[in-house]
Motif scaffolding. Structure first.
Motif, PDB file in Angstrom:
ATOM      1  N   TYR A 160       0.830  -1.201   0.000  1.00 18.16           N
ATOM      2  CA  TYR A 160       0.000   0.000   0.000  1.00 18.16           C
ATOM      3  C   TYR A 160       0.866   1.253   0.000  1.00 18.16           C
ATOM      4  CZ  TYR A 160      -3.346   3.500   1.675  1.00 18.16           C
ATOM      5  OH  TYR A 160      -4.113   4.621   1.805  1.00 18.16           O
TER       6      TYR A 160
ATOM      7  N   THR B  45       0.943   4.116  -2.943  1.00 16.48           N
ATOM      8  CA  THR B  45       0.510   5.481  -2.600  1.00 16.48           C
ATOM      9  C   THR B  45       1.707   6.420  -2.440  1.00 16.48           C
ATOM     10  OG1 THR B  45       0.426   4.889  -0.236  1.00 16.48           O
ATOM     11  CG2 THR B  45      -1.626   4.730  -1.488  1.00 16.48           C
TER      12      THR B  45
ATOM     13  N   ILE C 125      -9.839   7.672   4.105  1.00 16.03           N
ATOM     14  CA  ILE C 125      -8.856   8.584   3.518  1.00 16.03           C
ATOM     15  C   ILE C 125      -9.190  10.029   3.889  1.00 16.03           C
ATOM     16  CG2 ILE C 125      -7.817   9.385   1.360  1.00 16.03           C
ATOM     17  CD1 ILE C 125      -7.121   6.511   2.274  1.00 16.03           C
TER      18      ILE C 125
ATOM     19  N   TYR D  59      -5.491  13.823   0.688  1.00 12.01           N
ATOM     20  CA  TYR D  59      -5.041  12.586   0.053  1.00 12.01           C
ATOM     21  C   TYR D  59      -5.984  12.123  -1.059  1.00 12.01           C
ATOM     22  CZ  TYR D  59      -2.013  12.320   4.179  1.00 12.01           C
ATOM     23  OH  TYR D  59      -1.082  12.597   5.150  1.00 12.01           O
TER      24      TYR D  59
ATOM     25  N   PRO E 139      -1.921  11.452  -2.944  1.00  8.99           N
ATOM     26  CA  PRO E 139      -1.632  10.792  -4.227  1.00  8.99           C
ATOM     27  C   PRO E 139      -2.858  10.386  -5.036  1.00  8.99           C
ATOM     28  CG  PRO E 139      -1.409   9.218  -2.458  1.00  8.99           C
ATOM     29  CD  PRO E 139      -1.689  10.548  -1.804  1.00  8.99           C
TER      30      PRO E 139
ATOM     31  N   ARG F   8      -5.340   5.601  -6.127  1.00 10.38           N
ATOM     32  CA  ARG F   8      -4.107   4.911  -5.747  1.00 10.38           C
ATOM     33  C   ARG F   8      -4.267   4.190  -4.407  1.00 10.38           C
ATOM     34  NH1 ARG F   8       0.840   5.537  -7.800  1.00 10.38           N
ATOM     35  NH2 ARG F   8       1.138   6.880  -9.606  1.00 10.38           N
ATOM     36  N   SER F   9      -4.955   4.850  -3.486  1.00 12.16           N
ATOM     37  CA  SER F   9      -5.169   4.261  -2.165  1.00 12.16           C
ATOM     38  C   SER F   9      -6.007   2.989  -2.270  1.00 12.16           C
ATOM     39  CB  SER F   9      -5.858   5.286  -1.252  1.00 12.16           C
ATOM     40  OG  SER F   9      -6.070   4.740   0.025  1.00 12.16           O
TER      41      SER F   9
END
Length: 417
Positions: free
Chosen positions: A55, A59, A248, A259, A263, A267-268
């Motif tokens: 992860y 990220t 997030i 976030y 990113p 992406r997360s």
């Protein structure tokens, strides 16, 4: 590699104790899921550690988040284990990660607005409620000293009730009255209290711990892929995807960073998906962002993402201690049962709270139909088969909710907005 790291990512040896503390915060919940579902807790530790590292890479080492075992999948995992066995269940769990990845691609292409349209709280809230309600009898049976299905008595009921109620009471008291780090680990405190009472009553068998080696590879299991098992587990992924975005936003509010854009939530979610697929392929539970760890970050006010690297390394190291896994499996069922009473009820309340916060009028015919049918289909043991596909319980509830929300006509105001 070092030049690509963000400026606030600093992997320093002196921060190891603080990072290891993050795992301590997550530990109780992390190992509880495999202990309830029959998976190996050492594998869960390993996959949580490796999954969090994956992860972080995906990220760009920017988000201070730790991935641990997801509670959302306990009910379908138990059902799939009973019907199709562990290997097929793990195939279903690996497919959950693929679904996360698919949604990550959609979010990158279309943004998050489509989630609000096709997976609103009026769908995800009742589905989360069903997860908690379906699990409730399992907690009650185990609190009374029986197996999760109530078919076999493991401990005398009076003895079991004393243990389970002490576990429950300590968990509740720490959750409400706990200060500092204690407030973040109520589950772990409840387990310790219940285990201590079990030791005093002489019902803990340490023979497996004595027989277990100090160093041992986790019991990795290779999955097989069964459409039936996948269809039991996959629909449950709808709720964690929504919760992921909320997580997030939560960690962003703690650190003061956006976030969602950088990113990027895609992406997360991709990182969570790849980590979850790897976990399923090795024998671990699906992974999710841990609110407990976010709470710990807000408490200590250290926002260095490298703390999660240290937590991950610690989890991987503990996964190879054979006696730790054996010790965790000596925890009597009533200890877990007492905590499960609160835990499963809390899952139901989370779903209910999402409906309350969304401010929907549940007396509107459209909303009433969606919520009523999701809950009744999920709880009423309705089953539905077509073209070789079998749906029931949470899976049927989730699919029905998505279809009802898509097909039922909306109010003019909703359509215009």
């Amino acid at each position: 590699m070092a030049q690509s790291l963000p400026t606030d990512y600093k992997l320093r040896a002196r921060d190891f104790p603080v990072g290891a503390q993050m795992l301590f915060v997550a530990f109780g919940a992390l190992v509880l899921v495999p202990l309830l579902t029959g998976l190996d807790p050492n594998v869960a530790l390993f996959t949580a550690g490796v999954g969090t590292l994956i992860y972080q890479v995906l990220t760009k080492f920017q988000i201070p988040i730790f991935l641990g075992s997801s509670f959302a999948f306990i009910a379908p995992v138990m059902l799939s284990m009973q019907r199709y066995g562990m290997a097929a269940t793990l195939g279903g769990l690996a497919s959950v990660g693929v679904m996360y990845m698919l949604f990550a691609f959609i979010i990158k292409a279309k943004g998050t607005a489509f989630l609000k349209r096709y997976l609103p709280h009026i769908v995800t809230g009742p589905v989360i409620m069903v997860i908690g309600l379906i699990l409730a009898p399992v907690g009650v049976y185990m609190a009374m000293g029986k197996t999760g299905d109530g078919a076999k008595v493991l401990y005398p009921e009076n003895q079991a009730m004393i243990i389970s109620m002490i576990s429950l009471a300590v968990t509740v008291l720490v959750a409400i009255k706990g200060k500092g780090i204690l407030k973040l680990i109520p589950i772990l405190c409840g387990i310790i209290a219940g285990y201590a009472v079990s030791l005093a009553m002489g019902i803990v068998d340490f023979a497996p711990v004595a027989a277990a080696p100090w160093f041992k590879l986790p019991n990795f299991v290779t999955p097989t892929f069964s459409l039936e098992a996948i269809l039991i587990i996959m629909p449950v992924a709808i709720a964690p995807i929504i919760e992921h975005i909320g997580s997030i936003l939560a960690i962003g509010s703690v650190t003061g960073k956006n976030y969602i854009d950088k990113p990027g939530v895609h992406r997360s979610l991709m990182g969570d998906g790849v980590a979850t697929t790897l976990a399923g392929c090795l024998g671990g539970p699906p992974l999710t962002t841990y609110a407990e760890v976010t709470g710990a970050v807000s408490l200590i006010k250290i926002y260095n993402p490298a703390l999660m690297t240290w937590a991950s390394i610690t989890a991987i190291g503990l996964a190879f201690i054979g006696k730790l896994g054996a010790l965790l499996q000596t925890i009597p069922a009533p200890v877990m049962g007492g905590i499960m009473l609160l835990l499963f009820g809390a899952i139901m309340v989370v779903g209910l709270n999402s409906l309350v916060q969304d401010g929907q009028d549940l007396m509107k015919p459209r909303n009433m139909v969606i919520v009523a049918l999701i809950v009744v289909l999920g709880m009423g043991k309705m089953s539905f088969s077509f073209w070789g596909i079998h749906l029931e319980g949470i899976g049927l509830a989730g699919v029905a909710g998505v279809l009802l929300n898509a097909l039922l006509p909306r109010d003019r105001v909703e359509t215009e907005s």
